[in-house]
Design a protein around this motif. Sequence first.
Motif, PDB file in Angstrom:
ATOM      1  N   ASN A  15      41.428  62.661  31.793  1.00 39.05           N
ATOM      2  CA  ASN A  15      40.619  62.556  30.579  1.00 39.05           C
ATOM      3  C   ASN A  15      41.195  63.360  29.416  1.00 39.05           C
ATOM      4  OD1 ASN A  15      38.546  60.861  31.633  1.00 39.05           O
ATOM      5  ND2 ASN A  15      37.695  62.624  32.725  1.00 39.05           N
ATOM      6  N   ASP A  16      42.244  64.121  29.680  1.00 37.17           N
ATOM      7  CA  ASP A  16      42.883  64.871  28.600  1.00 37.17           C
ATOM      8  C   ASP A  16      43.405  63.878  27.555  1.00 37.17           C
ATOM      9  OD1 ASP A  16      44.650  66.357  26.948  1.00 37.17           O
ATOM     10  OD2 ASP A  16      44.966  67.806  28.567  1.00 37.17           O
ATOM     11  N   PRO A  17      42.971  63.998  26.302  1.00 40.11           N
ATOM     12  CA  PRO A  17      43.371  63.001  25.291  1.00 40.11           C
ATOM     13  C   PRO A  17      44.863  62.961  25.034  1.00 40.11           C
ATOM     14  CG  PRO A  17      42.228  64.852  24.281  1.00 40.11           C
ATOM     15  CD  PRO A  17      42.046  65.004  25.757  1.00 40.11           C
ATOM     16  N   ILE A  18      45.588  64.026  25.386  1.00 43.64           N
ATOM     17  CA  ILE A  18      47.033  64.011  25.151  1.00 43.64           C
ATOM     18  C   ILE A  18      47.683  62.860  25.904  1.00 43.64           C
ATOM     19  CG2 ILE A  18      47.756  65.506  27.075  1.00 43.64           C
ATOM     20  CD1 ILE A  18      49.074  65.756  23.478  1.00 43.64           C
ATOM     21  N   ILE A  19      47.102  62.466  27.059  1.00 47.53           N
ATOM     22  CA  ILE A  19      47.676  61.379  27.854  1.00 47.53           C
ATOM     23  C   ILE A  19      47.526  60.053  27.127  1.00 47.53           C
ATOM     24  CG2 ILE A  19      47.563  60.127  30.034  1.00 47.53           C
ATOM     25  CD1 ILE A  19      46.493  62.640  31.329  1.00 47.53           C
ATOM     26  N   THR A  20      46.290  59.711  26.812  1.00 45.00           N
ATOM     27  CA  THR A  20      46.049  58.405  26.201  1.00 45.00           C
ATOM     28  C   THR A  20      46.701  58.293  24.835  1.00 45.00           C
ATOM     29  OG1 THR A  20      43.934  59.245  25.383  1.00 45.00           O
ATOM     30  CG2 THR A  20      43.907  58.030  27.456  1.00 45.00           C
ATOM     31  N   GLU A  21      46.682  59.386  24.064  1.00 45.88           N
ATOM     32  CA  GLU A  21      47.242  59.331  22.719  1.00 45.88           C
ATOM     33  C   GLU A  21      48.752  59.169  22.748  1.00 45.88           C
ATOM     34  OE1 GLU A  21      43.807  61.995  20.459  1.00 45.88           O
ATOM     35  OE2 GLU A  21      45.787  62.847  20.793  1.00 45.88           O
ATOM     36  N   VAL A  22      49.409  59.971  23.573  1.00 46.09           N
ATOM     37  CA  VAL A  22      50.873  59.923  23.613  1.00 46.09           C
ATOM     38  C   VAL A  22      51.347  58.608  24.225  1.00 46.09           C
ATOM     39  CG1 VAL A  22      52.930  60.950  24.653  1.00 46.09           C
ATOM     40  CG2 VAL A  22      51.193  62.412  23.604  1.00 46.09           C
ATOM     41  N   ILE A  23      50.715  58.161  25.294  1.00 50.43           N
ATOM     42  CA  ILE A  23      51.144  56.909  25.918  1.00 50.43           C
ATOM     43  C   ILE A  23      50.909  55.737  24.975  1.00 50.43           C
ATOM     44  CG2 ILE A  23      50.576  55.272  27.766  1.00 50.43           C
ATOM     45  CD1 ILE A  23      50.464  57.583  29.682  1.00 50.43           C
ATOM     46  N   ALA A  24      49.816  55.794  24.192  1.00 49.25           N
ATOM     47  CA  ALA A  24      49.580  54.738  23.203  1.00 49.25           C
ATOM     48  C   ALA A  24      50.704  54.700  22.175  1.00 49.25           C
ATOM     49  CB  ALA A  24      48.240  54.957  22.519  1.00 49.25           C
ATOM     50  N   VAL A  25      51.167  55.873  21.750  1.00 43.88           N
ATOM     51  CA  VAL A  25      52.279  55.937  20.799  1.00 43.88           C
ATOM     52  C   VAL A  25      53.548  55.381  21.430  1.00 43.88           C
ATOM     53  CG1 VAL A  25      53.813  57.517  19.556  1.00 43.88           C
ATOM     54  CG2 VAL A  25      51.340  57.842  19.443  1.00 43.88           C
ATOM     55  N   MET A  26      53.783  55.703  22.699  1.00 40.34           N
ATOM     56  CA  MET A  26      54.971  55.202  23.385  1.00 40.34           C
ATOM     57  C   MET A  26      54.919  53.675  23.538  1.00 40.34           C
ATOM     58  SD  MET A  26      56.964  57.681  23.776  1.00 40.34           S
ATOM     59  CE  MET A  26      56.286  58.557  22.360  1.00 40.34           C
ATOM     60  N   HIS A  27      53.732  53.134  23.796  1.00 40.51           N
ATOM     61  CA  HIS A  27      53.610  51.678  23.899  1.00 40.51           C
ATOM     62  C   HIS A  27      53.901  51.012  22.554  1.00 40.51           C
ATOM     63  CE1 HIS A  27      50.892  51.667  27.750  1.00 40.51           C
ATOM     64  NE2 HIS A  27      52.111  52.111  27.962  1.00 40.51           N
ATOM     65  N   LEU A  28      53.419  51.628  21.479  1.00 37.54           N
ATOM     66  CA  LEU A  28      53.711  51.095  20.150  1.00 37.54           C
ATOM     67  C   LEU A  28      55.212  51.141  19.880  1.00 37.54           C
ATOM     68  CD1 LEU A  28      52.990  50.106  17.313  1.00 37.54           C
ATOM     69  CD2 LEU A  28      52.592  52.492  16.663  1.00 37.54           C
ATOM     70  N   ALA A  29      55.836  52.279  20.196  1.00 40.30           N
ATOM     71  CA  ALA A  29      57.282  52.401  19.985  1.00 40.30           C
ATOM     72  C   ALA A  29      58.042  51.359  20.796  1.00 40.30           C
ATOM     73  CB  ALA A  29      57.745  53.809  20.363  1.00 40.30           C
ATOM     74  N   ALA A  30      57.569  51.098  22.028  1.00 41.92           N
ATOM     75  CA  ALA A  30      58.228  50.089  22.862  1.00 41.92           C
ATOM     76  C   ALA A  30      58.132  48.706  22.233  1.00 41.92           C
ATOM     77  CB  ALA A  30      57.601  50.082  24.256  1.00 41.92           C
ATOM     78  N   ASP A  31      56.989  48.406  21.638  1.00 39.19           N
ATOM     79  CA  ASP A  31      56.832  47.101  20.982  1.00 39.19           C
ATOM     80  C   ASP A  31      57.772  46.949  19.796  1.00 39.19           C
ATOM     81  OD1 ASP A  31      54.889  46.406  22.770  1.00 39.19           O
ATOM     82  OD2 ASP A  31      53.210  46.966  21.467  1.00 39.19           O
ATOM     83  N   LEU A  32      58.171  48.078  19.182  1.00 40.37           N
ATOM     84  CA  LEU A  32      59.028  48.031  18.003  1.00 40.37           C
ATOM     85  C   LEU A  32      60.503  47.918  18.358  1.00 40.37           C
ATOM     86  CD1 LEU A  32      57.284  50.747  15.785  1.00 40.37           C
ATOM     87  CD2 LEU A  32      56.888  48.278  15.863  1.00 40.37           C
ATOM     88  N   ASN A  33      60.789  47.617  19.607  1.00 41.76           N
ATOM     89  CA  ASN A  33      62.170  47.396  20.037  1.00 41.76           C
ATOM     90  C   ASN A  33      62.405  45.973  20.521  1.00 41.76           C
ATOM     91  OD1 ASN A  33      64.137  49.919  20.314  1.00 41.76           O
ATOM     92  ND2 ASN A  33      62.042  50.643  20.527  1.00 41.76           N
ATOM     93  N   VAL A  34      61.360  45.175  20.571  1.00 39.36           N
ATOM     94  CA  VAL A  34      61.484  43.813  21.086  1.00 39.36           C
ATOM     95  C   VAL A  34      61.625  42.850  19.916  1.00 39.36           C
ATOM     96  CG1 VAL A  34      60.395  42.018  22.455  1.00 39.36           C
ATOM     97  CG2 VAL A  34      60.119  44.409  23.115  1.00 39.36           C
ATOM     98  N   PRO A  35      62.720  42.078  19.847  1.00 34.95           N
ATOM     99  CA  PRO A  35      62.903  41.143  18.724  1.00 34.95           C
ATOM    100  C   PRO A  35      61.720  40.195  18.594  1.00 34.95           C
ATOM    101  CG  PRO A  35      64.878  41.258  20.093  1.00 34.95           C
ATOM    102  CD  PRO A  35      63.816  41.992  20.829  1.00 34.95           C
ATOM    103  N   GLY A  36      61.312  39.926  17.355  1.00 33.34           N
ATOM    104  CA  GLY A  36      60.160  39.061  17.158  1.00 33.34           C
ATOM    105  C   GLY A  36      60.191  38.349  15.815  1.00 33.34           C
TER     106      GLY A  36
END
Length: 574
Positions: free
Chosen positions: A218-239
Amino acid sequence: MLSDRLLELVNIAKLQQVINGGSPWLVLSSLLLVVTIGVIVDYGRMLWLRSKMPPGPLPLPMVGNTFHLPDNKPWLWFEQLSKQYNSPLITVWIGRNPTVWINDAWSANELLDKRAGVYSSRPRMTVFAELGAGQNNMVNMYTFTPEQRERWRVHRKLMHHAVGSQQVRNYRKFQNDESKVVAYDLLRDPANYVKHFERYATSVVSIIGFGRRVESYNDPIITEVIAVMHLAADLNVPGKSFPMLMETFPWLAKFPNAIAPWKHGLGKKRGTSFFYAVAEEAAQQPGHEEKFVKYLFDKQPEFNMNHDEIAGLSGNLFGAGSDTSSSTLITFVLACCAFPETLIPAWEEIDRVVGPHRSPHFDDEPNMPYLKAFVKEVLRWRSVAIIGGQPHAPTQDDHYKGYLIPKGTWVQGNVWAIHHNEREFPDPDRFNPKRFLKDDPDSRPFPGDKGYMTFGWGRRVCSGQVLAEQGTWITVARLLWGFKIEKKRRADGSVVEVDINDYTNGLNMRPRPFECSITPRSETHRETIEREGRLALQDLEQYRGESKYRMSTFYQESSRAMELYGDGGKGHKA
């Protein structure tokens, strides 16, 4: 370039017409002529390059193959193109710029490993780099000049101090303890297995980087950081939709955010200042002098590092390590559910070597070849970094099998195609650990001694590879030892099926949520898990701590500080 010179001459002619009082229609026709000539000349350049580069679909003027891209999972399309053109390398144009996709393990090894010095740079990345962390982040750094190469080496050296192959052996004690806690958590709350994996992976890198663990999912650092990493991952896929469409039309990135909704808020570089604040806070706290952020601040004067560089190094460790490791463990659970027959040899080997009264430890690895093969198959079957991370770029023109690969070209390894090539991996969608046993009929030659290319290549290989492999082995070994992981049964006895292809679309892909059953293999295993889990929590107590910062509120508070104190609010500004 010739096209630039023609545009210049036509513009001069147009200006002369205006000066001489030419009619608006004449000016408009001159402008149309400029555009037409420019497009024709530029398209001629594209076709000339296409004739020399690896094969691929015909690009259209200005937009290339952008609008040919599928909406989801483009790596499947690149694999199909490779088969269609019967070529391990294919060229796909994103706007006016070519991208070379490598769909074959041997070609990837030849170019990105054996010619690592040539393919050590990154290309221009409008969305991920220029609108993101920029050249202060090691992930994005160019290495076209000696100065750029030297700066990148500094960052690589610093990161090696945190997760180098020798250094990570020092982390085995708390990594093993955190793995025991995962088993303990699954015993009490198996339905939230994804959250337990995310807590575990985040906690390990948090101890390394910041000297403190993450105690609760439940520590927000987990959900917040992983959400940022998922966004960054999406910004590497050609579209072909925004924000990735800015790679096709990079001039759109020049517009201010206030009038450019297509930028999706990119360009503020907000994440860097948050990670700097968290790093600074942890470095100043007493205890655990070996933590990575303390080392960074100690080395800051020597290497003249700015705030963005410290933020990038600490943030990369924290974010990437938490997302990729947890995603790998979710894939492991999916494989157990979909291919239960592969668990029987694992249980036989583990029971023979370990028994029920203790869980596996790192010293058991040499005695469990099937389990080692099982972990390799997890990393191969559904690799997290499915397109090999960020693109490489050659620092000079290069040639491969008669094809030209121009300097600065995007070059990416299609890990999906590499790991699903029937030649190296027969029946590739079948989860089959025996393919990594040398004497098994399904075993095939593969470049390198690992048998997979999950972590990238050459000088841009994932810095945390050894840490991830080490953590994946001990956690998979412990969970196979202690639990039956299988498809969930409904109250009426029917089975909840799983879909081995239902994955997310980002650079770091993971299975979409699915239900499963995770139960202890025996009462003795349950008692051992409980005993070891309680002891592990006692050992980990030394890493108790918490950050006062939350990403969700950090920038609101920073804005208020700037309003109240003006320049005095720059304390957390990268």
